[in-house]
Design a protein around this motif. Structure first.
Motif, PDB file in Angstrom:
ATOM      1  N   CYS A 143      31.221  34.860  16.701  1.00 36.65           N
ATOM      2  CA  CYS A 143      29.915  34.347  16.313  1.00 36.65           C
ATOM      3  C   CYS A 143      28.972  34.542  17.491  1.00 36.65           C
ATOM      4  CB  CYS A 143      29.971  32.866  15.963  1.00 36.65           C
ATOM      5  SG  CYS A 143      30.994  32.493  14.535  1.00 36.65           S
ATOM      6  N   ASP A 144      27.705  34.779  17.174  1.00 32.91           N
ATOM      7  CA  ASP A 144      26.689  34.930  18.206  1.00 32.91           C
ATOM      8  C   ASP A 144      25.926  33.618  18.362  1.00 32.91           C
ATOM      9  OD1 ASP A 144      25.434  36.297  20.199  1.00 32.91           O
ATOM     10  OD2 ASP A 144      24.856  37.985  18.935  1.00 32.91           O
ATOM     11  N   ASP A 145      25.104  33.543  19.386  1.00 37.82           N
ATOM     12  CA  ASP A 145      24.424  32.286  19.698  1.00 37.82           C
ATOM     13  C   ASP A 145      23.256  32.612  20.619  1.00 37.82           C
ATOM     14  OD1 ASP A 145      23.756  29.666  20.134  1.00 37.82           O
ATOM     15  OD2 ASP A 145      25.659  29.091  21.042  1.00 37.82           O
ATOM     16  N   ASP A 146      22.155  31.904  20.453  1.00 41.74           N
ATOM     17  CA  ASP A 146      21.028  32.117  21.359  1.00 41.74           C
ATOM     18  C   ASP A 146      21.012  31.134  22.515  1.00 41.74           C
ATOM     19  OD1 ASP A 146      20.385  29.927  19.792  1.00 41.74           O
ATOM     20  OD2 ASP A 146      18.271  30.435  19.616  1.00 41.74           O
ATOM     21  N   CYS A 147      21.983  30.230  22.602  1.00 40.21           N
ATOM     22  CA  CYS A 147      22.058  29.307  23.736  1.00 40.21           C
ATOM     23  C   CYS A 147      22.532  30.061  24.983  1.00 40.21           C
ATOM     24  CB  CYS A 147      23.019  28.162  23.439  1.00 40.21           C
ATOM     25  SG  CYS A 147      22.424  27.032  22.180  1.00 40.21           S
ATOM     26  N   ARG A 148      22.044  29.625  26.127  1.00 41.96           N
ATOM     27  CA  ARG A 148      22.411  30.244  27.405  1.00 41.96           C
ATOM     28  C   ARG A 148      22.879  29.152  28.365  1.00 41.96           C
ATOM     29  NH1 ARG A 148      19.992  34.967  29.934  1.00 41.96           N
ATOM     30  NH2 ARG A 148      19.780  36.635  28.374  1.00 41.96           N
ATOM     31  N   PRO A 149      24.177  28.907  28.433  1.00 42.84           N
ATOM     32  CA  PRO A 149      24.666  27.907  29.382  1.00 42.84           C
ATOM     33  C   PRO A 149      24.379  28.289  30.833  1.00 42.84           C
ATOM     34  CG  PRO A 149      26.306  28.376  27.698  1.00 42.84           C
ATOM     35  CD  PRO A 149      25.230  29.393  27.539  1.00 42.84           C
ATOM     36  N   LEU A 150      24.189  27.270  31.654  1.00 43.56           N
ATOM     37  CA  LEU A 150      23.910  27.458  33.079  1.00 43.56           C
ATOM     38  C   LEU A 150      25.232  27.766  33.773  1.00 43.56           C
ATOM     39  CD1 LEU A 150      21.841  24.908  35.170  1.00 43.56           C
ATOM     40  CD2 LEU A 150      23.717  26.243  36.107  1.00 43.56           C
ATOM     41  N   ARG A 151      25.331  28.950  34.379  1.00 44.44           N
ATOM     42  CA  ARG A 151      26.608  29.353  34.941  1.00 44.44           C
ATOM     43  C   ARG A 151      26.552  29.820  36.397  1.00 44.44           C
ATOM     44  NH1 ARG A 151      28.164  26.444  31.848  1.00 44.44           N
ATOM     45  NH2 ARG A 151      29.717  26.712  30.191  1.00 44.44           N
ATOM     46  N   ILE A 152      25.393  30.177  36.929  1.00 43.27           N
ATOM     47  CA  ILE A 152      25.295  30.545  38.342  1.00 43.27           C
ATOM     48  C   ILE A 152      24.256  29.645  39.005  1.00 43.27           C
ATOM     49  CG2 ILE A 152      24.790  32.358  40.010  1.00 43.27           C
ATOM     50  CD1 ILE A 152      25.635  34.417  37.923  1.00 43.27           C
ATOM     51  N   VAL A 153      24.617  29.128  40.164  1.00 45.85           N
ATOM     52  CA  VAL A 153      23.713  28.275  40.938  1.00 45.85           C
ATOM     53  C   VAL A 153      23.484  28.915  42.300  1.00 45.85           C
ATOM     54  CG1 VAL A 153      23.335  25.981  41.916  1.00 45.85           C
ATOM     55  CG2 VAL A 153      24.630  26.219  39.776  1.00 45.85           C
ATOM     56  N   ASN A 154      22.231  29.115  42.651  1.00 46.35           N
ATOM     57  CA  ASN A 154      21.877  29.530  44.007  1.00 46.35           C
ATOM     58  C   ASN A 154      21.767  28.263  44.854  1.00 46.35           C
ATOM     59  OD1 ASN A 154      20.563  30.297  46.405  1.00 46.35           O
ATOM     60  ND2 ASN A 154      19.496  31.990  45.410  1.00 46.35           N
ATOM     61  N   CYS A 155      22.771  28.013  45.653  1.00 47.37           N
ATOM     62  CA  CYS A 155      22.847  26.752  46.402  1.00 47.37           C
ATOM     63  C   CYS A 155      21.858  26.678  47.554  1.00 47.37           C
ATOM     64  CB  CYS A 155      24.269  26.564  46.943  1.00 47.37           C
ATOM     65  SG  CYS A 155      25.554  26.499  45.672  1.00 47.37           S
ATOM     66  N   LYS A 156      21.192  27.786  47.861  1.00 47.37           N
ATOM     67  CA  LYS A 156      20.283  27.819  48.994  1.00 47.37           C
ATOM     68  C   LYS A 156      18.811  27.834  48.590  1.00 47.37           C
ATOM     69  CE  LYS A 156      23.669  27.899  51.922  1.00 47.37           C
ATOM     70  NZ  LYS A 156      23.997  29.027  52.798  1.00 47.37           N
ATOM     71  N   TRP A 158      15.670  26.242  45.829  1.00 48.98           N
ATOM     72  CA  TRP A 158      15.147  25.399  44.751  1.00 48.98           C
ATOM     73  C   TRP A 158      13.751  25.855  44.329  1.00 48.98           C
ATOM     74  CZ3 TRP A 158      17.507  21.516  42.098  1.00 48.98           C
ATOM     75  CH2 TRP A 158      18.736  21.044  42.600  1.00 48.98           C
ATOM     76  N   GLN A 159      13.341  27.044  44.757  1.00 48.39           N
ATOM     77  CA  GLN A 159      11.931  27.399  44.613  1.00 48.39           C
ATOM     78  C   GLN A 159      11.503  27.606  43.158  1.00 48.39           C
ATOM     79  OE1 GLN A 159      10.248  30.112  47.520  1.00 48.39           O
ATOM     80  NE2 GLN A 159      12.113  29.987  48.739  1.00 48.39           N
ATOM     81  N   VAL A 160      12.361  28.192  42.359  1.00 46.87           N
ATOM     82  CA  VAL A 160      12.111  28.335  40.924  1.00 46.87           C
ATOM     83  C   VAL A 160      13.337  27.784  40.223  1.00 46.87           C
ATOM     84  CG1 VAL A 160      11.618  29.922  39.031  1.00 46.87           C
ATOM     85  CG2 VAL A 160      10.725  30.406  41.315  1.00 46.87           C
ATOM     86  N   GLU A 161      13.132  26.877  39.288  1.00 47.65           N
ATOM     87  CA  GLU A 161      14.294  26.160  38.777  1.00 47.65           C
ATOM     88  C   GLU A 161      15.233  27.045  37.972  1.00 47.65           C
ATOM     89  OE1 GLU A 161      15.442  22.202  36.180  1.00 47.65           O
ATOM     90  OE2 GLU A 161      13.391  22.515  36.835  1.00 47.65           O
ATOM     91  N   HIS A 162      14.699  27.849  37.047  1.00 45.67           N
ATOM     92  CA  HIS A 162      15.559  28.562  36.112  1.00 45.67           C
ATOM     93  C   HIS A 162      15.236  30.048  36.061  1.00 45.67           C
ATOM     94  CE1 HIS A 162      17.874  25.446  33.895  1.00 45.67           C
ATOM     95  NE2 HIS A 162      18.531  26.496  33.449  1.00 45.67           N
ATOM     96  N   ASN A 163      16.290  30.842  35.827  1.00 45.87           N
ATOM     97  CA  ASN A 163      16.122  32.264  35.565  1.00 45.87           C
ATOM     98  C   ASN A 163      17.069  32.632  34.428  1.00 45.87           C
ATOM     99  OD1 ASN A 163      17.111  35.279  36.144  1.00 45.87           O
ATOM    100  ND2 ASN A 163      15.050  35.055  36.993  1.00 45.87           N
ATOM    101  N   PHE A 164      16.654  33.584  33.590  1.00 48.57           N
ATOM    102  CA  PHE A 164      17.448  34.010  32.444  1.00 48.57           C
ATOM    103  C   PHE A 164      17.700  35.511  32.569  1.00 48.57           C
ATOM    104  CE2 PHE A 164      15.102  30.255  31.341  1.00 48.57           C
ATOM    105  CZ  PHE A 164      16.030  29.464  30.666  1.00 48.57           C
ATOM    106  N   PRO A 165      18.740  35.912  33.308  1.00 47.54           N
ATOM    107  CA  PRO A 165      18.983  37.337  33.545  1.00 47.54           C
ATOM    108  C   PRO A 165      19.233  38.093  32.237  1.00 47.54           C
ATOM    109  CG  PRO A 165      20.275  35.988  35.047  1.00 47.54           C
ATOM    110  CD  PRO A 165      19.705  35.063  34.016  1.00 47.54           C
TER     111      PRO A 165
END
Length: 257
Positions: A143-156, A158-165
């Protein structure tokens, strides 16, 4: 660039070794944070099918030649987010530049993972949310889905909260519905996202495949713009999975039982 992998888990011995294999070469350390009880629960209605000993053994089925795998155990977390925040703090304290924050039933395409980590390493966003697809009852349907779970965190950063590669080659393969019915029944009893009637869904939808093939998710009922359902079952070419998945016990099962 220091990359730490973090898996938060309560069960999942059927896939955790393969999840580890799919990210092992990309991380400097891999921390598996096992919770004895399901998120938000002080007890379980039936015994957990997986102990920490079983999970530890399963996580090592492909070995650990570089001594990257570390386990920790907790008895209780009030919710999923708190447990994931803990693994983020752990990785940050251990000097991670990036945290690959994944689950025990998620398998990563190697080319896609390399590309997403490269994107995260050169951008300023803190969080990276990625596309998923969901195997259903076997390795032959999804099944497909348009949800995008948060899976990579840049620990260094906080300048932009979210990115959707963008999609690179393959979405993340979620195996949570491609498992033995008894394990899915346990998931239905203790799942963190308890909206809806999971027990009824298990009997009337999950067990009725291949008769029931449309709108099969227990809670996700959003339609696509064209009026069809995201969670309609479609054929899947199992050879899109990483080659090491061919050694999985479910590989030759028409329907996983």
């Amino acid at each position: 660039m220091r990359i730490i992998g973090g898996i938060t888990a309560h069960y999942g011995s059927d896939y955790i070794g393969y999840a580890v294999k799919s990210i092992y070469e990309f991380v400097d350390e891999l921390w598996i944070s096992f919770c004895t009880l399901p998120w938000g629960h002080r007890s379980t209605p039936i015994p957990n099918p997986d102990s920490i000993e079983k999970m530890r053994e399963a996580a090592h089925i492909f070995g650990d030649p570089h001594n990257k795998i570390h386990f920790e155990q907790h008895d209780f977390w009030p919710d999923e987010g708190t447990h994931r925040d803990h693994i983020t703090a752990l990785a940050t304290d251990r000097g991670a530049d990036l945290l690959l924050r994944t689950d025990a039933d998620e398998i990563w395409d190697q080319e896609s993972l390399a590309g997403w980590l490269e994107i995260a390493s050169r951008m300023e966003a803190h969080y990276y949310s990625l596309p998923f697809l969901h195997l259903w009852r076997s390795f032959d349907y999804y099944c497909d889905d348009d949800c995008r779970p948060l899976r990579i965190v840049n620990c260094k950063s906080w300048q932009v909260e979210h990115n959707f590669p963008p999609l690179i080659k393959e979405k993340v393969f979620h195996m949570g519905y491609a498992r033995k019915p008894a394990d899915v029944y346990y998931k239905a009893l203790v799942h963190a996202h308890q909206e809806g009637d999971w027990k009824t869904w298990y009997q009337n939808v999950f067990l009725r495949f291949p008769t029931v093939t449309q709108n099969v998710h227990p809670t996700c009922v959003r339609p696509k713009p064209d009026g069809s359902n995201w969670w309609d079952i479609k054929p899947f070419d199992r050879y899109r999975l990483p080659n090491f998945m061919q050694s999985h016990p479910f590989w030759n099962m028409e329907i996983i039982q």
